[in-house]
Design an enzyme around this catalytic site. Structure first.
Site, PDB file in Angstrom:
ATOM      1  N   HIS A 115      81.586  84.916  55.866  1.00  0.00           N
ATOM      2  CA  HIS A 115      82.202  86.219  56.125  1.00  0.00           C
ATOM      3  C   HIS A 115      83.560  86.417  55.467  1.00  0.00           C
ATOM      4  O   HIS A 115      84.097  87.521  55.502  1.00  0.00           O
ATOM      5  CB  HIS A 115      82.313  86.473  57.633  1.00  0.00           C
ATOM      6  CG  HIS A 115      81.953  87.886  58.011  1.00  0.00           C
ATOM      7  ND1 HIS A 115      81.641  88.258  59.304  1.00  0.00           N
ATOM      8  CD2 HIS A 115      81.868  89.014  57.275  1.00  0.00           C
ATOM      9  CE1 HIS A 115      81.380  89.562  59.343  1.00  0.00           C
ATOM     10  NE2 HIS A 115      81.499  90.043  58.120  1.00  0.00           N
TER      11      HIS A 115
ATOM     12  N   ASP B   2      79.561  91.287  65.252  1.00  0.00           N
ATOM     13  CA  ASP B   2      79.874  89.869  65.097  1.00  0.00           C
ATOM     14  C   ASP B   2      80.151  89.272  66.467  1.00  0.00           C
ATOM     15  O   ASP B   2      80.653  89.962  67.361  1.00  0.00           O
ATOM     16  CB  ASP B   2      81.137  89.757  64.218  1.00  0.00           C
ATOM     17  CG  ASP B   2      81.325  88.409  63.550  1.00  0.00           C
ATOM     18  OD1 ASP B   2      81.823  88.391  62.405  1.00  0.00           O
ATOM     19  OD2 ASP B   2      80.981  87.371  64.166  1.00  0.00           O
TER      20      ASP B   2
ATOM     21  N   HIS C  49      82.373  87.160  66.655  1.00  0.00           N
ATOM     22  CA  HIS C  49      83.783  86.841  66.418  1.00  0.00           C
ATOM     23  C   HIS C  49      84.530  88.030  65.829  1.00  0.00           C
ATOM     24  O   HIS C  49      83.934  88.868  65.157  1.00  0.00           O
ATOM     25  CB  HIS C  49      83.878  85.674  65.424  1.00  0.00           C
ATOM     26  CG  HIS C  49      82.986  84.523  65.749  1.00  0.00           C
ATOM     27  ND1 HIS C  49      81.737  84.349  65.166  1.00  0.00           N
ATOM     28  CD2 HIS C  49      83.139  83.485  66.600  1.00  0.00           C
ATOM     29  CE1 HIS C  49      81.181  83.256  65.635  1.00  0.00           C
ATOM     30  NE2 HIS C  49      81.997  82.706  66.507  1.00  0.00           N
TER      31      HIS C  49
ATOM     32  N   ASP D  21      87.088  87.705  63.646  1.00  0.00           N
ATOM     33  CA  ASP D  21      87.447  87.405  62.246  1.00  0.00           C
ATOM     34  C   ASP D  21      88.799  88.000  61.860  1.00  0.00           C
ATOM     35  O   ASP D  21      88.994  88.413  60.722  1.00  0.00           O
ATOM     36  CB  ASP D  21      86.355  87.908  61.285  1.00  0.00           C
ATOM     37  CG  ASP D  21      85.022  87.195  61.507  1.00  0.00           C
ATOM     38  OD1 ASP D  21      84.051  87.529  60.794  1.00  0.00           O
ATOM     39  OD2 ASP D  21      84.946  86.328  62.378  1.00  0.00           O
TER      40      ASP D  21
ATOM     41  N   HIS E 211      86.741  82.375  56.734  1.00  0.00           N
ATOM     42  CA  HIS E 211      85.704  83.279  57.279  1.00  0.00           C
ATOM     43  C   HIS E 211      86.093  83.794  58.670  1.00  0.00           C
ATOM     44  O   HIS E 211      85.474  84.714  59.179  1.00  0.00           O
ATOM     45  CB  HIS E 211      84.319  82.627  57.276  1.00  0.00           C
ATOM     46  CG  HIS E 211      84.113  81.581  58.326  1.00  0.00           C
ATOM     47  ND1 HIS E 211      82.880  81.304  58.844  1.00  0.00           N
ATOM     48  CD2 HIS E 211      84.977  80.741  58.952  1.00  0.00           C
ATOM     49  CE1 HIS E 211      82.984  80.342  59.739  1.00  0.00           C
ATOM     50  NE2 HIS E 211      84.251  79.970  59.821  1.00  0.00           N
TER      51      HIS E 211
ATOM     52  N   ASP F 215      77.493  90.252  60.806  1.00  0.00           N
ATOM     53  CA  ASP F 215      77.411  88.785  60.833  1.00  0.00           C
ATOM     54  C   ASP F 215      76.189  88.437  61.671  1.00  0.00           C
ATOM     55  O   ASP F 215      76.100  88.830  62.837  1.00  0.00           O
ATOM     56  CB  ASP F 215      78.691  88.240  61.488  1.00  0.00           C
ATOM     57  CG  ASP F 215      78.777  86.727  61.433  1.00  0.00           C
ATOM     58  OD1 ASP F 215      79.907  86.212  61.323  1.00  0.00           O
ATOM     59  OD2 ASP F 215      77.727  86.064  61.499  1.00  0.00           O
TER      60      ASP F 215
ATOM     61  N   ASP G 182      75.425  86.025  63.243  1.00  0.00           N
ATOM     62  CA  ASP G 182      75.715  85.324  64.490  1.00  0.00           C
ATOM     63  C   ASP G 182      76.062  86.265  65.642  1.00  0.00           C
ATOM     64  O   ASP G 182      76.334  85.828  66.767  1.00  0.00           O
ATOM     65  CB  ASP G 182      76.787  84.227  64.327  1.00  0.00           C
ATOM     66  CG  ASP G 182      78.186  84.753  64.067  1.00  0.00           C
ATOM     67  OD1 ASP G 182      78.963  84.021  63.414  1.00  0.00           O
ATOM     68  OD2 ASP G 182      78.536  85.867  64.513  1.00  0.00           O
TER      69      ASP G 182
ATOM     70  N   GLU H  92      76.453  85.069  56.744  1.00  0.00           N
ATOM     71  CA  GLU H  92      76.417  83.867  57.559  1.00  0.00           C
ATOM     72  C   GLU H  92      75.027  83.324  57.861  1.00  0.00           C
ATOM     73  O   GLU H  92      74.883  82.500  58.771  1.00  0.00           O
ATOM     74  CB  GLU H  92      77.236  84.065  58.849  1.00  0.00           C
ATOM     75  CG  GLU H  92      78.706  84.338  58.599  1.00  0.00           C
ATOM     76  CD  GLU H  92      79.536  83.093  58.247  1.00  0.00           C
ATOM     77  OE1 GLU H  92      79.000  81.976  58.231  1.00  0.00           O
ATOM     78  OE2 GLU H  92      80.741  83.248  57.987  1.00  0.00           O
TER      79      GLU H  92
END
Ligand SMILES: CN[C@](CCCC[B-](O)(O)O)(CCN1CCCCC1)C(=O)O
Ligand SMILES: [Mn+2]
Ligand SMILES: [Mn+2]
Ligand SMILES: [Mn+2]
Length: 335
Positions: free
Chosen positions: A96, A119, A121, A123, A136, A257, A259, A302
């Protein structure tokens, strides 16, 4: 309407090898065929090749700054050209950190864009707040104007002294807010271009303390997995889209992302976090983004086939990525 696909086989924004094979496994899962079936003219630009500087020592514990800076700079040029040529662009990562280049390149063509970051996260670590030094986990910090040097002027009241000569009323007090994103080697090309009101997050469930403070201090709008539990995906998506589009309809940059999904659905990824999006929640978000008619660039990042424990796990993750992209571009569940 034409769609361009651009692969960015890049992994130096994090430590695990394998995410550079993301573009290949997503293509192998039938991406081009699926998009062609949506009656788009599909242009496959292939994969970028990145050049790796010999010396790239960590800087302020940030790993591979020069390599990431060069890769994202190259990506930004390619994205800018593709958008400038009138394509809706799909960027396949890679990790990312590529988001810096993708959004920056998009913003060169569409300065009024908004960003939807899906995401687990945020980031948004800065080099100082990052617990890992992995870039990332930092891309958003490099985009935000509010995280750079700010010179704030506040006029000092006009002060009369006994010699009745007024202190010039134009005396300014310069308040220098400390930079929160220092200049990293390789990043001199990155000028912050995004205002935090033009950004919204969906899917957060693993946010570092420094990131939390930034989200709160800047008043960034975000929806965590708890918000989805409380409000449901329909309401979260409606409010998120309204947040960035109500004031003004403008091009959307969707940075997805993989994830964000629950690891049971997307196991082949470098930083899995339990309690992620269901298949239907993720697809619902992308259907609503499509229905705005404003999607201009999307990232799918990712996917890491090396982390996937079995072939089935890798194929499930890659196939999910294709479903998300196809849904963002108009594939519907109703036929
Ligand atoms: C949450 N922040 C992390 C992960 C960033 C993931 C990047 B993405 O592109 O996949 O979203 C993790 C930091 N933690 C690592 C384990 C110990 C606690 C901190 C970071 O390294 O900044
Ligand atoms: Mn991410
Ligand atoms: Mn993530
Ligand atoms: Mn990652």
């Amino acid at each position: 309407q034409s769609v361009a696909v651009l692969g960015a086989p890049f992994s130096q924004g994090q430590k695990r090898r394998g995410v550079e094979h993301g573009p290949k496994v997503i293509r192998d899962a039938g991406l081009i065929e699926r998009l062609s079936g949506l009656d788009y003219a599909v242009h496959d630009f292939g994969d970028l090749t990145f050049h790796y500087p010999e010396m790239d020592e960590p800087y302020m514990n940030v790993k591979f700054p020069r390599t990431v800076g060069a890769a994202t700079k190259k990506l930004s040029g390619a994205v800018s050209r593709a958008v400038g040529a009138g394509h809706t662009l799909v960027m396949l990562g890679g990790d990312h950190s590529l988001g810096i280049g993708s959004v920056a390149g998009h913003a060169q063509q569409c300065p009024d864009l908004c960003v939807i970051w899906v995401d687990a996260h945020a980031d948004v670590n800065t080099p100082e707040t990052s617990p890992s030094g992995n870039l990332h986990g930092q891309p958003v910090a490099f985009m935000l104007k509010e995280l750079r040097d700010k010179v704030r002027r506040s006029q000092v009241r006009n002060v009369e002294d006994d010699s009745s000569t007024a202190v010039p009323s134009q005396l300014y007090l310069f308040v220098h807010v400390p930079t929160q994103v220092p200049d990293l080697p390789g990043f001199s090309w990155v000028k912050p271009f995004l205002s935090c009101r033009d950004l919204v997050y969906i899917g957060l469930r693993d946010v570092d303390p420094g990131e939390y403070h930034i989200l709160k201090n800047l008043g960034i709008q975000y929806f965590t997995m708890r918000d989805i539990d409380r409000l449901g995906i329909q309401r979260v998506t409606e409010v998120a889209l309204d947040h960035v589009l109500a004031r003004k309809q403008r091009p959307i940059h969707l940075s997805f992302d993989i994830d964000a999904f629950d690891p049971s659905l997307a196991p082949a990824t470098g930083t899995p976090v339990n309690g992620g999006l269901t298949y239907r929640e993720g697809i619902y978000i992308t259907e609503e983004v499509h229905n705005t008619g404003l999607l201009s660039v999307m990232d799918m990042v990712e996917v890491n086939p090396v982390v996937g424990s079995t072939r089935a796990a890798v194929e499930a993750t890659a196939s999910l990525a294709v479903d998300v992209i196809a849904s963002s571009l108009g594939q519907t569940r109703e036929g």
